[in-house]
Design an enzyme around this catalytic site. Structure first.
Site, PDB file in Angstrom:
ATOM      1  N   HIS A 143      64.937 -27.308 -38.988  1.00 19.61           N
ATOM      2  CA  HIS A 143      63.675 -26.937 -39.639  1.00 19.61           C
ATOM      3  C   HIS A 143      63.217 -27.978 -40.644  1.00 19.61           C
ATOM      4  CE1 HIS A 143      63.779 -22.411 -38.757  1.00 19.61           C
ATOM      5  NE2 HIS A 143      62.756 -22.966 -38.143  1.00 19.61           N
ATOM      6  N   CYS A 156      59.790 -36.915 -23.850  1.00 21.08           N
ATOM      7  CA  CYS A 156      59.125 -35.967 -24.741  1.00 21.08           C
ATOM      8  C   CYS A 156      60.078 -35.381 -25.783  1.00 21.08           C
ATOM      9  CB  CYS A 156      58.458 -34.846 -23.946  1.00 21.08           C
ATOM     10  SG  CYS A 156      59.618 -33.850 -23.002  1.00 21.08           S
TER      11      CYS A 156
END
Ligand code: PEP
Ligand code: MG
Length: 546
Positions: free
Chosen positions: A181, A478
């Protein structure tokens, strides 16, 4: 000097600030009337949730979602039930809250994956509620008067999401990995960031430090002349990034598409403001993490169409649901597994329930028909040629181009055969690292192994790029690797044809590519491949890309 994993490039210099100490429940809290305790908890939890929601509204994108998800935890019904249980057994409000959170945290930890990661958020909610109950100031990060560097063991999303980049000029944490996070939000805010820094707790508040988010270092009491040089270099890099207008190509004109990773319409609209050529990864599962039932085909079509509309006539690569492991979806009927990262996740859920995959493909096709967008569809976590063929047939039956993510060593080894059935592939370096190195992508103690500079990861990428060249088909990246400017040059040198990254990384990546030639990228790739470890791979590549 302390070293860690570089996650957001850039230099930040200033005095250290650390999060305010967290409150603890008093050792002998007076037991009250259980119903009064329950009401006190409810009021405090609602106030905490209200504040987090207000911050969520003021923030945007991932930061906003993280804040509202944390607010939801404060109002979790299971938590309230546990608090009532402890209150009935005679605990006072702060003690009951602490005990209830412990119980919930144990359940989250046992569930593993994404749930286990949310334990940090749970403890954050506990501290906020306890502070509220004890009438103490809200715990968290101070708002310094002068630009400062934030150091912490780990950061709760509720703290990072509200950060002001003008006051917090860099972040370094002792825990976390490149997909934690802290990393995701620092990247979104564009704050230079280094995670998994060993012994960082030795550095105290007030010390002057320099954080280098490109090299992954934290220097205490840095040499001022050196700092001035680094800051100047950083200023020039930022200036070049701000002035970059696309499209992606090297200084000598070799084209590399620069694309964005998005998760919903709002994210796609933000990304559309950057000089991108489209979306290289639309993580559809992230729109459904809070859903207990499967969205209907029409609901899905609305969500997908919002992304397609934001991109206009630019291409969008949609990834079918990557549920499982760290992203459990309540409606996906996932079995209880001891080791979910090696369990039924990604396309394996579609193989077990083809009707659910078909409904998603119908939703994507309907959104495409409505918007006329340039849509391609890829599957996550493919491992066999038969799976690739099976998936491609279903996508093509709807008139769309089909691809897969390369996230497992088995698809790297058979890349030539995968291309027989596909129009394109996209390499998911986050999972490909995890499965190539047998190292959990979330484990800070293994972050050296899952570092995208690892030569074995780069060698895998080269195998796939070579196969793509033979087939005359595009090979994208990606995963987070595509967001590092120097690594993006190396990927280009390895033969990758597109790079898809967070919207904030688009300009730094594009600007760096524009400064180097294809020959430099190839030399950097060769040097990195030949290095004995990730750190020396990064160093060797940097020498060719100066
Ligand atoms: C990856 O694995 O690199 C990837 C892009 O997928 P995710 O991070 O969503 O697993
Ligand atoms: Mg993945």
């Amino acid at each position: 000097m302390y070293s860690g994993t570089a996650v957001v490039p850039g230099i930040g210099v200033g005095p250290v600030v650390r999060p305010a100490p967290r409150p603890t429940a008093p050792e002998h809290e007076e037991a009250g009337d259980p119903s009064v305790t329950t009401v006190a908890f409810g009021t405090a939890a609602a106030e905490v949730a209200r504040r987090l929601r207000a911050r969520s509204k003021a923030a945007s994108g991932a930061a906003s979602e993280v804040l509202s998800a944390t607010a939801t935890l404060a109002e979790d019904r299971g938590l309230a039930t546990f608090v009532t249980k402890h209150a009935t057994q005679g605990a006072g409000p702060a003690t009951a809250t602490t005990a209830a959170i412990e119980e919930l945290a144990a359940m989250f930890t046992a569930a593993g994956g994404l749930m286990a990661e949310r334990v940090t958020d749970l403890y954050d909610v506990r501290d906020r509620i306890v502070a509220e109950l004890l009438e103490l100031p809200e715990p968290g990060i101070p708002v310094p008067d002068e630009p400062s560097v934030l150091l912490a063991d780990d950061l709760a999303p509720a703290d990072t999401a509200g950060l002001d980049p003008a006051r917090i000029v860099a972040i370094a944490t002792e825990l976390g990995g490149s997909t934690s996070h802290t990393a995701i939000i620092a990247r979104q805010l564009g704050i230079p960031c280094v995670v998994a820094v060993t012994d960082l707790h030795d550095v105290t508040a007030g010390d002057r430090v320099a954080v280098d988010g490109s090299r992954g270092t934290v220097t205490v009491d840095p040499d001022e002349a050196q700092v001035a040089a680094l800051v100047e270099e950083d200023r020039r890099t930022r200036e070049a990034a701000a002035g970059w207008t696309g499209p992606g190509r090297t200084a000598d004109g070799h084209e590399v598409q620069i694309l964005a990773n998005v998760q919903d319409g709002a994210g796609a609209r933000v990304a559309a403001e950057q000089p991108i050529e489209g979306v290289g990864l639309f993580r559809t599962e992230l729109s459904f993490l809070d859903r207990s039932t499967e969205p209907t085909v029409d609901e899905q079509a609305d969500i997908y169409a919002a992304v397609f509309e934001a991109m206009g006539d630019k291409k969008v690569i949609v990834r079918t649901l990557d549920a499982g492991s760290d992203k459990p979806l309540a409606f996906a009927n996932q079995p209880d597994e001891p080791n979910p990262a090696l369990g039924v996740r990604g396309l394996r859920i579609g193989l077990a329930d083809p009707a659910m995959l078909d409904r998603q493909l119908d939703g994507i096709a309907a959104a495409q028909a409505r918007t006329g967008a340039d849509v391609r569809v890829m599957a996550p976590m493919v491992t066999t040629e038969a799976e690739a063929q099976w998936f491609a047939e279903r996508v093509r039956a709807r008139g769309l181009l089909a691809g897969i993510m390369i996230e497992t060593p088995s698809t790297v080894l058979l890349a030539d055969r995968m291309f027989r059935h596909l129009d394109f592939v996209s390499i998911g370096t986050n999972d490909l690292s995890q499965y190539t190195f047998a190292a959990d992508r979330m484990a800070p103690t293994l972050s050296d192994l899952t570092d995208p500079w690892q030569p074995a990861l780069l060698a895998s990428i080269k195998l796939v790029a070579d196969a793509g060249r033979r087939a005359g088909k595009p090979v994208g990246v990606c995963g987070e690797a595509a967001a590092h400017p120097l690594l993006a040059c190396v990927l280009t040198g390895l033969g990758v044809t597109s790079l898809s990254c967070a919207a904030t990384a688009v300009r730094p990546v594009g600007a760096k590519l524009a400064q180097v030639t294809l020959a430099q990228c190839e030399a950097a790739a060769e040097a990195a491949l030949a290095a004995p470890d990730h750190a020396r791979a990064a160093q060797a590549a940097a020498e060719h890309l100066a």
